[in-house]
Design a protein around this motif. Structure first.
Motif, short mmCIF file in Angstrom:
data_model
loop_
_atom_site.label_atom_id
_atom_site.label_comp_id
_atom_site.label_asym_id
_atom_site.label_seq_id
_atom_site.Cartn_x
_atom_site.Cartn_y
_atom_site.Cartn_z
N ILE A 1 -6.67 28.95 -4.24
CA ILE A 1 -5.32 29.45 -4.50
C ILE A 1 -4.43 28.30 -4.94
CG2 ILE A 1 -3.24 30.42 -3.43
CD1 ILE A 1 -5.17 32.15 -1.69
N THR A 2 -4.52 27.18 -4.24
CA THR A 2 -3.72 25.99 -4.59
C THR A 2 -4.05 25.51 -6.00
OG1 THR A 2 -3.57 25.33 -2.27
CG2 THR A 2 -3.17 23.62 -3.93
N GLU A 3 -5.33 25.43 -6.32
CA GLU A 3 -5.74 24.98 -7.65
C GLU A 3 -5.28 25.96 -8.72
OE1 GLU A 3 -9.84 24.03 -10.05
OE2 GLU A 3 -9.73 23.44 -7.94
N TYR B 8 -1.98 33.35 0.99
CA TYR B 8 -0.75 32.57 0.87
C TYR B 8 0.36 33.34 1.57
CZ TYR B 8 3.07 29.89 -1.15
OH TYR B 8 4.18 29.09 -1.30
N ASN B 9 1.08 32.69 2.49
CA ASN B 9 2.18 33.35 3.20
C ASN B 9 3.37 33.53 2.27
OD1 ASN B 9 0.99 33.55 5.76
ND2 ASN B 9 1.55 31.45 6.26
N ASP C 40 4.75 26.47 -1.95
CA ASP C 40 4.81 25.48 -0.87
C ASP C 40 3.40 25.35 -0.29
OD1 ASP C 40 5.17 23.94 1.42
OD2 ASP C 40 6.90 25.10 2.13
N PRO C 41 2.76 24.21 -0.42
CA PRO C 41 1.39 24.04 0.08
C PRO C 41 1.24 24.34 1.57
CG PRO C 41 2.12 22.06 -1.11
CD PRO C 41 3.29 22.99 -1.04
#
Length: 176
Positions: free
Chosen positions: A8-10, A32-33, A23-24
């Motif tokens: 998800i971050t990538e 992801y919240n 926001d990581p």
């Protein structure tokens, strides 16, 4: 397949997923919240008619919060704009919020590929519950799609703030 937190971050960094703001710290092992925005809508009529537009009242949630009441439907929204042209997003309430007696997005958790905007949240408490703007209210998961993609271009595209039902736009109302 479901995307993991690192994926998800990538995907958010290379544009396959849009989460604004990102926001990581809000990345979980496979979700992801998302946070509650500062506006709510409630319907003002005793009877809601899906074949016609329905009047609403807007409530601003202040820094001291707002107490949701049982037997009332509140339409909230995410702070984040979320979307993807590749993945199917699903939004569910966080278990910590459910343990407070708040139903979040029970009947419509699936998003369409190609939708981009703030998500409208259906909030229904089982007892009076104070909510705050910016509180972590739900989590979005992303699933890989299979087959040709037909991007969403519907009536809620680019939503900002809570959106009342536009079901009436999907039906031909019989004339009497």
């Amino acid at each position: 397949m479901i995307l993991t937190g690192p994926e998800i971050t990538e995907a958010a960094s290379d544009g396959r997923i849009v989460i604004t703001p990102f926001d990581p710290v809000q990345v979980n092992p496979n979700s992801y919240n998302v946070c509650l925005g500062d506006k709510l809508l409630t319907y003002t009529e005793d009877v809601i008619d899906p074949y016609h537009p329905n009047a609403t009242r807007e409530i601003t949630i202040g820094e001291d919060g707002y107490v949701l009441q049982p037997d009332q439907l509140y339409l909230g929204h995410t702070v984040e704009q979320v979307g993807s042209d590749l993945y199917v997003p699903l939004l569910f309430g966080r278990s910590s919020v459910g343990r407070l007696g708040l139903f979040v997005e029970i009947t419509a958790p699936i998003g369409d590929i190609g939708f981009h905007g703030q998500w409208t949240l259906m909030l229904s408490p089982v007892r009076p519950l104070r909510v705050y703007p910016g509180m972590k209210i739900g989590q979005v998961m992303f699933f890989v799609s299979l087959g040709e993609v037909d991007l969403y271009q519907g009536k809620y595209q680019a939503s900002a703030g809570p959106q009342e039902s536009r079901y009436y736009k999907d039906v031909a109302v019989p004339t009497t």
